[in-house]
Write a protein that holds these residues in place. Structure first.
Motif, short mmCIF file in Angstrom:
data_model
loop_
_atom_site.label_atom_id
_atom_site.label_comp_id
_atom_site.label_asym_id
_atom_site.label_seq_id
_atom_site.Cartn_x
_atom_site.Cartn_y
_atom_site.Cartn_z
N ARG A 97 0.83 -1.21 0.00
CA ARG A 97 0.00 0.00 0.00
C ARG A 97 0.87 1.26 0.00
NH1 ARG A 97 -0.08 -2.32 5.04
NH2 ARG A 97 0.74 -1.03 6.72
N MET A 98 0.26 2.34 -0.44
CA MET A 98 0.89 3.66 -0.35
C MET A 98 0.27 4.36 0.85
SD MET A 98 1.24 4.90 -4.29
CE MET A 98 2.00 6.44 -3.82
N THR A 99 1.09 5.06 1.60
CA THR A 99 0.60 5.74 2.80
C THR A 99 0.98 7.21 2.77
OG1 THR A 99 2.58 5.26 4.09
CG2 THR A 99 0.79 3.65 4.20
N ALA A 100 0.17 8.00 3.46
CA ALA A 100 0.46 9.42 3.64
C ALA A 100 -0.12 9.85 4.98
CB ALA A 100 -0.14 10.25 2.51
N LYS A 101 0.62 10.69 5.66
CA LYS A 101 0.18 11.24 6.93
C LYS A 101 -0.40 12.62 6.67
CE LYS A 101 1.98 12.55 11.45
NZ LYS A 101 3.20 12.64 12.27
N LEU A 102 -1.70 12.75 6.89
CA LEU A 102 -2.38 14.03 6.69
C LEU A 102 -2.41 14.80 8.00
CD1 LEU A 102 -5.44 12.78 4.58
CD2 LEU A 102 -3.28 13.71 3.74
N ASP A 103 -1.70 15.93 8.04
CA ASP A 103 -1.69 16.74 9.25
C ASP A 103 -2.83 17.75 9.22
OD1 ASP A 103 -0.83 18.88 7.63
OD2 ASP A 103 1.27 18.61 8.16
N PHE A 104 -2.89 18.61 10.21
CA PHE A 104 -3.97 19.58 10.35
C PHE A 104 -4.16 20.40 9.07
CE2 PHE A 104 -5.76 23.65 11.58
CZ PHE A 104 -6.79 23.30 12.43
N ASN A 105 -3.07 20.97 8.55
CA ASN A 105 -3.15 21.82 7.36
C ASN A 105 -3.58 21.02 6.12
OD1 ASN A 105 -2.67 24.47 6.09
ND2 ASN A 105 -1.14 23.32 4.95
N ASP A 106 -3.07 19.80 5.96
CA ASP A 106 -3.44 18.96 4.82
C ASP A 106 -4.95 18.69 4.82
OD1 ASP A 106 -0.69 18.79 4.35
OD2 ASP A 106 -0.52 16.86 5.37
N ILE A 107 -5.48 18.40 5.98
CA ILE A 107 -6.91 18.11 6.10
C ILE A 107 -7.73 19.36 5.79
CG2 ILE A 107 -8.75 17.37 7.68
CD1 ILE A 107 -6.48 15.67 9.06
N CYS A 108 -7.25 20.52 6.21
CA CYS A 108 -7.93 21.78 5.89
C CYS A 108 -7.97 22.00 4.38
CB CYS A 108 -7.24 22.95 6.57
SG CYS A 108 -7.49 22.99 8.37
N LEU A 109 -6.88 21.69 3.68
CA LEU A 109 -6.85 21.83 2.22
C LEU A 109 -7.84 20.88 1.55
CD1 LEU A 109 -2.98 22.13 1.71
CD2 LEU A 109 -4.67 23.95 1.36
N ILE A 110 -7.95 19.66 2.05
CA ILE A 110 -8.91 18.70 1.52
C ILE A 110 -10.34 19.17 1.79
CG2 ILE A 110 -9.82 16.34 1.79
CD1 ILE A 110 -6.84 15.47 2.20
#
Length: 171
Positions: A74-87
């Protein structure tokens, strides 16, 4: 303070298998911000995992089988506070795609991961999530795509919105 000592962490998962074997599955796991007994803080995040479809499966006959996904690779990514806001900006219609289509760049010791997320309307309406990973020494890009329906996107928007307090401040 959470006194639950088991290591079970619920996750939100979507499985999109298809008859060609080119489907994908995505799993999102919430990790609230924490402070341990020594006072060390850990920022909250959502772990994003995407696995490509391995088998088509066969539901005919006396022993049906179901499609399988390659969670080992699998490919993984850690979504931090700012990343989630962009999404969330994309999901709420404030923008059509993250950073004008450039996405989010995540550099690690092993390489680079680019997370792109955008609203699409043609050929069908939905939201496209794309992860591209490049290992430093190998140089070849690995790309996975996951297309979610508007209903799935609405649910993710609500789940992400509800998780922001835990990501920012913990339990």
């Amino acid at each position: 303070m959470n006194t639950n000592t088991n290591n079970y962490r619920p996750a939100l998962a979507f499985y999109h298998a298809n008859a060609k074997g080119t489907g994908c599955a995505v799993k999102m796991t919430l990790h609230p911000a924490t402070v341990d007994e020594a006072g060390t803080t850990t920022d909250g995040c959502i772990w994003l995992e995407i696995a490509q479809q391995m088998t088509v499966g066969n539901r005919m006959g006396p022993n049906p089988t179901f499609p399988r996904f390659d969670w080992d690779n699998r490919m993984t990514a850690k979504l931090d506070f700012n990343d989630i806001c962009l999404i969330l900006q994309v999901l709420r219609g404030e923008t059509e795609e993250i950073n004008d289509g450039k996405g989010i760049y995540k550099r690690t010791a092993c390489g680079l991961t680019v997370i792109k997320f955008r609203h699409i309307i043609d050929p069908i309406s939905g939201y496209a999530l794309e992860l591209t990973s490049r290992v430093v020494d190998e140089g070849e890009d690995v790309r996975v795509n996951f297309l979610m329906s508007p209903a799935e996107a609405l649910g993710i928007c609500e789940a992400f919105s509800g998780s922001m307090r835990l990501i920012a401040f913990g339990e």
